[in-house]
Design an enzyme around this catalytic site. Structure first.
Site, PDB file in Angstrom:
ATOM      1  N   CYS A   1      62.860 -36.696 -12.967  1.00  0.00           N
ATOM      2  CA  CYS A   1      63.806 -36.421 -14.042  1.00  0.00           C
ATOM      3  C   CYS A   1      63.099 -36.512 -15.394  1.00  0.00           C
ATOM      4  O   CYS A   1      62.359 -37.456 -15.654  1.00  0.00           O
ATOM      5  CB  CYS A   1      64.997 -37.357 -14.059  1.00  0.00           C
ATOM      6  SG  CYS A   1      65.971 -37.319 -12.566  1.00  0.00           S
TER       7      CYS A   1
ATOM      8  N   ARG B   1      58.717 -32.697 -14.224  1.00  0.00           N
ATOM      9  CA  ARG B   1      59.152 -33.986 -13.685  1.00  0.00           C
ATOM     10  C   ARG B   1      60.286 -33.841 -12.671  1.00  0.00           C
ATOM     11  O   ARG B   1      60.572 -34.783 -11.927  1.00  0.00           O
ATOM     12  CB  ARG B   1      59.625 -34.893 -14.826  1.00  0.00           C
ATOM     13  CG  ARG B   1      58.546 -35.219 -15.830  1.00  0.00           C
ATOM     14  CD  ARG B   1      59.104 -36.119 -16.906  1.00  0.00           C
ATOM     15  NE  ARG B   1      59.405 -37.421 -16.368  1.00  0.00           N
ATOM     16  CZ  ARG B   1      58.580 -38.449 -16.387  1.00  0.00           C
ATOM     17  NH1 ARG B   1      57.393 -38.326 -16.917  1.00  0.00           N
ATOM     18  NH2 ARG B   1      58.931 -39.597 -15.869  1.00  0.00           N
TER      19      ARG B   1
ATOM     20  N   TRP C   1      65.682 -34.349 -10.742  1.00  0.00           N
ATOM     21  CA  TRP C   1      65.215 -34.375  -9.348  1.00  0.00           C
ATOM     22  C   TRP C   1      66.249 -35.205  -8.619  1.00  0.00           C
ATOM     23  O   TRP C   1      66.348 -36.406  -8.832  1.00  0.00           O
ATOM     24  CB  TRP C   1      63.822 -35.021  -9.271  1.00  0.00           C
ATOM     25  CG  TRP C   1      63.199 -34.915  -7.926  1.00  0.00           C
ATOM     26  CD1 TRP C   1      62.426 -33.890  -7.449  1.00  0.00           C
ATOM     27  CD2 TRP C   1      63.257 -35.892  -6.861  1.00  0.00           C
ATOM     28  NE1 TRP C   1      62.020 -34.157  -6.164  1.00  0.00           N
ATOM     29  CE2 TRP C   1      62.519 -35.365  -5.778  1.00  0.00           C
ATOM     30  CE3 TRP C   1      63.869 -37.129  -6.708  1.00  0.00           C
ATOM     31  CZ2 TRP C   1      62.360 -36.057  -4.567  1.00  0.00           C
ATOM     32  CZ3 TRP C   1      63.729 -37.810  -5.504  1.00  0.00           C
ATOM     33  CH2 TRP C   1      62.971 -37.274  -4.456  1.00  0.00           C
TER      34      TRP C   1
ATOM     35  N   ASN D   1      67.544 -41.381 -15.588  1.00  0.00           N
ATOM     36  CA  ASN D   1      66.434 -41.229 -14.639  1.00  0.00           C
ATOM     37  C   ASN D   1      66.360 -42.520 -13.854  1.00  0.00           C
ATOM     38  O   ASN D   1      66.401 -43.593 -14.439  1.00  0.00           O
ATOM     39  CB  ASN D   1      65.125 -41.003 -15.428  1.00  0.00           C
ATOM     40  CG  ASN D   1      63.906 -40.974 -14.521  1.00  0.00           C
ATOM     41  OD1 ASN D   1      64.019 -40.669 -13.344  1.00  0.00           O
ATOM     42  ND2 ASN D   1      62.754 -41.293 -15.079  1.00  0.00           N
ATOM     43  N   GLY D   2      66.256 -42.429 -12.520  1.00  0.00           N
ATOM     44  CA  GLY D   2      66.154 -43.645 -11.708  1.00  0.00           C
ATOM     45  C   GLY D   2      67.317 -43.748 -10.746  1.00  0.00           C
ATOM     46  O   GLY D   2      68.001 -42.755 -10.465  1.00  0.00           O
TER      47      GLY D   2
ATOM     48  N   GLU E   1      42.473 -34.773   0.935  1.00  0.00           N
ATOM     49  CA  GLU E   1      42.988 -34.196  -0.311  1.00  0.00           C
ATOM     50  C   GLU E   1      43.128 -32.674  -0.178  1.00  0.00           C
ATOM     51  O   GLU E   1      44.103 -32.092  -0.643  1.00  0.00           O
ATOM     52  CB  GLU E   1      42.054 -34.580  -1.473  1.00  0.00           C
ATOM     53  CG  GLU E   1      42.330 -33.906  -2.804  1.00  0.00           C
ATOM     54  CD  GLU E   1      43.699 -34.224  -3.422  1.00  0.00           C
ATOM     55  OE1 GLU E   1      44.455 -35.007  -2.846  1.00  0.00           O
ATOM     56  OE2 GLU E   1      43.996 -33.632  -4.479  1.00  0.00           O
TER      57      GLU E   1
ATOM     58  N   LYS F   1      46.686 -30.754  -0.708  1.00  0.00           N
ATOM     59  CA  LYS F   1      46.890 -29.671  -1.685  1.00  0.00           C
ATOM     60  C   LYS F   1      47.527 -28.463  -0.996  1.00  0.00           C
ATOM     61  O   LYS F   1      48.413 -27.827  -1.539  1.00  0.00           O
ATOM     62  CB  LYS F   1      45.557 -29.237  -2.320  1.00  0.00           C
ATOM     63  CG  LYS F   1      44.966 -30.209  -3.317  1.00  0.00           C
ATOM     64  CD  LYS F   1      45.647 -30.238  -4.682  1.00  0.00           C
ATOM     65  CE  LYS F   1      46.655 -31.320  -4.800  1.00  0.00           C
ATOM     66  NZ  LYS F   1      46.287 -32.631  -5.150  1.00  0.00           N
TER      67      LYS F   1
ATOM     68  N   GLU G   1      51.286 -29.151  -0.007  1.00  0.00           N
ATOM     69  CA  GLU G   1      52.272 -29.188  -1.086  1.00  0.00           C
ATOM     70  C   GLU G   1      52.385 -27.860  -1.830  1.00  0.00           C
ATOM     71  O   GLU G   1      53.447 -27.533  -2.346  1.00  0.00           O
ATOM     72  CB  GLU G   1      52.022 -30.354  -2.050  1.00  0.00           C
ATOM     73  CG  GLU G   1      50.753 -30.286  -2.833  1.00  0.00           C
ATOM     74  CD  GLU G   1      50.557 -31.503  -3.742  1.00  0.00           C
ATOM     75  OE1 GLU G   1      51.536 -32.055  -4.234  1.00  0.00           O
ATOM     76  OE2 GLU G   1      49.388 -31.879  -3.959  1.00  0.00           O
TER      77      GLU G   1
ATOM     78  N   HIS H   1      37.724 -37.565  19.542  1.00  0.00           N
ATOM     79  CA  HIS H   1      38.676 -38.565  20.050  1.00  0.00           C
ATOM     80  C   HIS H   1      40.091 -38.011  20.100  1.00  0.00           C
ATOM     81  O   HIS H   1      41.047 -38.773  20.185  1.00  0.00           O
ATOM     82  CB  HIS H   1      38.598 -39.833  19.188  1.00  0.00           C
ATOM     83  CG  HIS H   1      37.217 -40.416  19.163  1.00  0.00           C
ATOM     84  ND1 HIS H   1      36.716 -41.144  20.205  1.00  0.00           N
ATOM     85  CD2 HIS H   1      36.227 -40.314  18.243  1.00  0.00           C
ATOM     86  CE1 HIS H   1      35.459 -41.497  19.918  1.00  0.00           C
ATOM     87  NE2 HIS H   1      35.149 -40.987  18.729  1.00  0.00           N
TER      88      HIS H   1
ATOM     89  N   LYS I   1      56.803 -34.464 -10.410  1.00  0.00           N
ATOM     90  CA  LYS I   1      55.486 -34.928 -10.834  1.00  0.00           C
ATOM     91  C   LYS I   1      55.363 -36.435 -10.739  1.00  0.00           C
ATOM     92  O   LYS I   1      54.342 -36.966 -10.335  1.00  0.00           O
ATOM     93  CB  LYS I   1      55.249 -34.462 -12.277  1.00  0.00           C
ATOM     94  CG  LYS I   1      53.899 -34.849 -12.840  1.00  0.00           C
ATOM     95  CD  LYS I   1      52.788 -34.075 -12.183  1.00  0.00           C
ATOM     96  CE  LYS I   1      51.419 -34.463 -12.669  1.00  0.00           C
ATOM     97  NZ  LYS I   1      50.386 -34.069 -11.698  1.00  0.00           N
TER      98      LYS I   1
HETATM   99  C1  F6R Z   1      49.555 -34.705  -5.125  1.00  0.00           C
HETATM  100  C2  F6R Z   1      50.076 -35.607  -6.132  1.00  0.00           C
HETATM  101  C3  F6R Z   1      50.679 -36.896  -5.685  1.00  0.00           C
HETATM  102  C4  F6R Z   1      50.343 -38.015  -6.682  1.00  0.00           C
HETATM  103  C5  F6R Z   1      51.105 -39.291  -6.294  1.00  0.00           C
HETATM  104  C6  F6R Z   1      50.772 -40.446  -7.233  1.00  0.00           C
HETATM  105  O1  F6R Z   1      49.004 -33.560  -5.702  1.00  0.00           O
HETATM  106  O2  F6R Z   1      50.063 -35.316  -7.302  1.00  0.00           O
HETATM  107  O3  F6R Z   1      50.290 -37.223  -4.391  1.00  0.00           O
HETATM  108  O4  F6R Z   1      48.974 -38.232  -6.681  1.00  0.00           O
HETATM  109  O5  F6R Z   1      52.486 -39.053  -6.327  1.00  0.00           O
HETATM  110  O6  F6R Z   1      51.117 -40.134  -8.549  1.00  0.00           O
HETATM  111  P1  F6R Z   1      50.552 -40.969  -9.766  1.00  0.00           P
HETATM  112  O7  F6R Z   1      49.078 -40.734  -9.827  1.00  0.00           O
HETATM  113  O8  F6R Z   1      51.261 -40.466 -10.969  1.00  0.00           O
HETATM  114  O9  F6R Z   1      50.859 -42.409  -9.462  1.00  0.00           O
END
Ligand code: F6R
Length: 619
Positions: free
Chosen positions: A2, A30, A78, A105-106, A488, A492, A495, A511, A614
């Site tokens: 949010c 966000r 969100w 937010n929350g 990673e 990527k 997502e 394994h 985000k």
């Molecule tokens: C993936 C991504 C998330 C963040 C995770 C932690 O691309 O962005 O996996 O890395 O939500 O977020 P922060 O770093 O803001 O604590």
């Protein structure tokens, strides 16, 4: 999660709405399930809200314009309580006369009990949200007290959970009141106008003067200034700071997406994170840590807590920090840490890694670690955020604002900051790697130019991604520091392109996971440098042969000049040479580029993938 914006100025015109809509556009990363605005219009508040992306709200405002106002709030959501519908979108009105509008937010954990109380009093609800409950409570408290700040103060005392709240009231124009507990809120100080935002991006187009708030504080903004009090009513002061980046840094800079721009920002993210961390003689200096050398020398165990991509940065850091310092390092997913009865003492250093500084799981892990007596350092990209504030010390990464939901440049900056921390600890402890710290720093200083070179060679990766738009599953293999990079790469792709993707430690293949290999299965393999210790290179080359023999399509990321992989690779992606521990800063780049262009080839929204937000500010 949010995005929240508040504005108050002197002119009774369209400025308030324009500022709030611009802020929402910058904060949409966000959360993007729905969006809405409210403003004071004479003796009432007017709202417009719409499910879906911000563009839907813009269209709604064109169809049903709002009058001018001095006072406005806006929200991009969100969804938590209640689906992403028009009715559940914020702002929510409160009171029988609907003179109050509130955004949130929350999560209000005790909202059910509070709602039951209001229902018993005959209050009618128009949404399923926990937010509307608070709107009615603040409206009722306003009717009793006649002051929005006091009304907010009365209500927050009864709320459980994490929240940022902003409210406006028609009977008190020229005032926006905000409150925060475990959820972000910053104040922007302008001339004749003041701002509130989930982060500074909300008002960066207007001012770089910001005020950081502590936990459990209420802020009241008017055109004349900002007043801060604690939830118990005692006066408080925010901490003033200057934002070091400007509005241009939060724009796409000619790229089609924020993610593409941020991938290209990476040489700067690494270089800026290294800036100012050595003295004239090349020794590392981390004065900003504000933890005494004695305390750091006493550390006998390190636990890194983080989530998602940040946790993978922690996994890379583990290899480097253990190698340089010989201190045992454990990496814990922040949401698991609290519940696994962690072994923590006053000699444990808990390093949290977070781009946003607001991830609730990470914040709770830090609080838990502190309650157990650990020393806590936050590696963070966002000034004024909660996790650094709740930690003993902070080591800022300098990646600049990261707007795309998928993390790229913050990841490189996090790894870089962890290297700096590891080398600093090695220097302090004076072991065999203390002397090497300076040469590693020198080599790190060469990495930005290498990333630049690598970015100049990504055309083939882009092409491969386009050809693979119909691919249903991709595997990623790596060993040592290549293993978190495999994880990673898979994250990527999941997502951004919604493709099933798995990362494995290449040694684990036999394994079990090798059973997944069938003819045509694409597999990315991250190959260590031929100079890597313990013959690791040869072992990974053998792994490539094993999967190739079973029909896999091998996409091999290898050091330039490494000819040994050529016979077994369907594609070779060469990265500039660097020492083994620093290689992740390079090997991850083609995987980011691959995910970006595969998502683009599928016609998906690169910057705002489905179901995500985000900054994950709920547990
Ligand atoms: C993936 C991504 C998330 C963040 C995770 C932690 O691309 O962005 O996996 O890395 O939500 O977020 P922060 O770093 O803001 O604590």
């Amino acid at each position: 999660m949010c995005g929240i914006v508040g504005y108050v100025g002197r002119s009774n015109d369209s400025t308030a709405l324009e500022v709030v809509m611009e802020g929402l556009a910058r904060l949409e990363y966000r959360g993007y399930d729905s969006a809405g605005v409210a403003l004071v219009d004479g003796d009432h508040v007017e709202t417009r809200k719409k499910s879906g992306k911000l563009a839907n709200l813009t269209a709604e405002l064109e169809a049903h314009p709002l009058a001018g106002s001095t006072t406005a709030i806006g929200h991009t959501r969100w969804a938590t309580h209640g689906g992403p519908t028009d009715a559940n979108a914020h702002p929510h009105r409160g009171g029988r006369d609907g003179k109050l509008a509130l955004i949130h937010n929350g999560i209000i954990e005790n909202f059910h009990a509070l709602r039951q109380g209001l229902l018993a009093d005959g209050v009618e609800f128009s949404s399923e949200t926990d937010t509307e409950v608070v709107a009615h409570l603040v409206a009722a408290a306003y009717d009793e007290r006649g002051d929005l700040t006091e009304a907010m103060r009365a209500v927050v005392a009864d709320l459980e959970g994490a929240f940022t709240l902003l409210a406006i009231h028609a009977d008190q124009p020229g005032v926006v009141v905000g409150a925060r507990r475990n959820s972000p809120l910053v104040v922007g100080l302008g001339d004749d106008a003041n701002y509130l935002g989930s982060d500074v991006a909300a008002f960066i187009g207007y001012t770089r003067h910001a005020l950081e708030l502590a936990q459990d504080q209420i802020v009241t903004i008017t055109p004349d200034g900002a007043t801060v009090i604690n939830f118990d009513g005692t006066p408080a002061e925010g901490t003033a700071y200057e934002v070091t980046w400007d509005a241009a840094a939060a724009e796409k800079g000619g790229y089609a997406t924020f993610m593409e721009k941020e991938i290209h920002d990476q040489p700067h993210a690494v270089a800026d994170t290294l800036l100012g961390r050595t003295d004239a003689s090349g020794r590392l200096v981390l004065d900003e840590l504000r933890i005494s050398e004695e305390q750091l020398e006493a550390v006998d165990r390190i636990t890194i807590v983080a989530c998602g991509t940040a946790a993978y940065a922690g996994m890379v850091a583990k290899y480097a920090i253990e190698h340089w310092t010989r201190i045992p390092v454990e990496v814990a997913l922040a949401h698991e840490f609290r519940y696994c009865d962690p072994i923590v003492s006053e000699r444990t250093l808990v390093v949290s890694i977070s781009q946003s500084g607001e991830t609730m799981d990470t914040l709770m892990a830090v609080k838990h670690a502190r309650s157990l007596g650990a020393l806590t350092i936050s590696v963070c990209n966002t000034h004024g955020s909660t996790i650094p504030r709740e930690s003993d010390a902070v080591l800022y990464t300098h990646a600049g604002p990261e707007i795309a939901v998928a993390s790229t440049k913050a990841f490189l900056a996090q790894i870089t900051a962890c290297y700096v921390l590891g080398l600093y600890l090695a220097q302090l402890r004076g072991g065999s790697f203390a002397d090497d710290a300076q040469s590693v720093m020198k080599e790190l200083g060469e990495v930005p130019a290498k990333i630049e070179t690598l970015l100049g060679r990504m055309d083939r990766v882009k092409e491969i991604a386009r050809f693979m738009a119909d691919t249903r599953a991709v595997l990623f293999l790596g060993r040592h520091v290549g293993y978190p990079i495999a994880l990673e790469g898979a994250l990527k792709l999941k997502e951004l392109a919604y493709i099933h993707a798995e990362g494995f430690a290449a040694g684990e293949l036999k394994h079990g996971p090798i059973a997944l290999i069938e003819p045509g299965q694409p597999v990315f393999v991250i190959v260590p440098s031929p100079t890597a210790e313990h013959g690791l290179h040869g072992k990974v080359v053998s792994n490539i042969q094993e999967i190739r023999a079973r029909g896999a399509r091998t996409l091999v990321i290898a050091e330039e000049g490494d000819e040994s992989v050529v016979p077994f690779a369907d594609e070779v992606i060469s990265v500039p040479a660097t020492s083994q521990l620093l290689a992740p800063l390079l090997t991850v780049v083609p995987l980011q580029v691959f995910a970006l262009w595969l998502s683009t080839a599928k016609g998906l929204d690169v910057d705002q993938p489905r179901n995500l937000a985000k900054s994950v500010t709920v547990e």
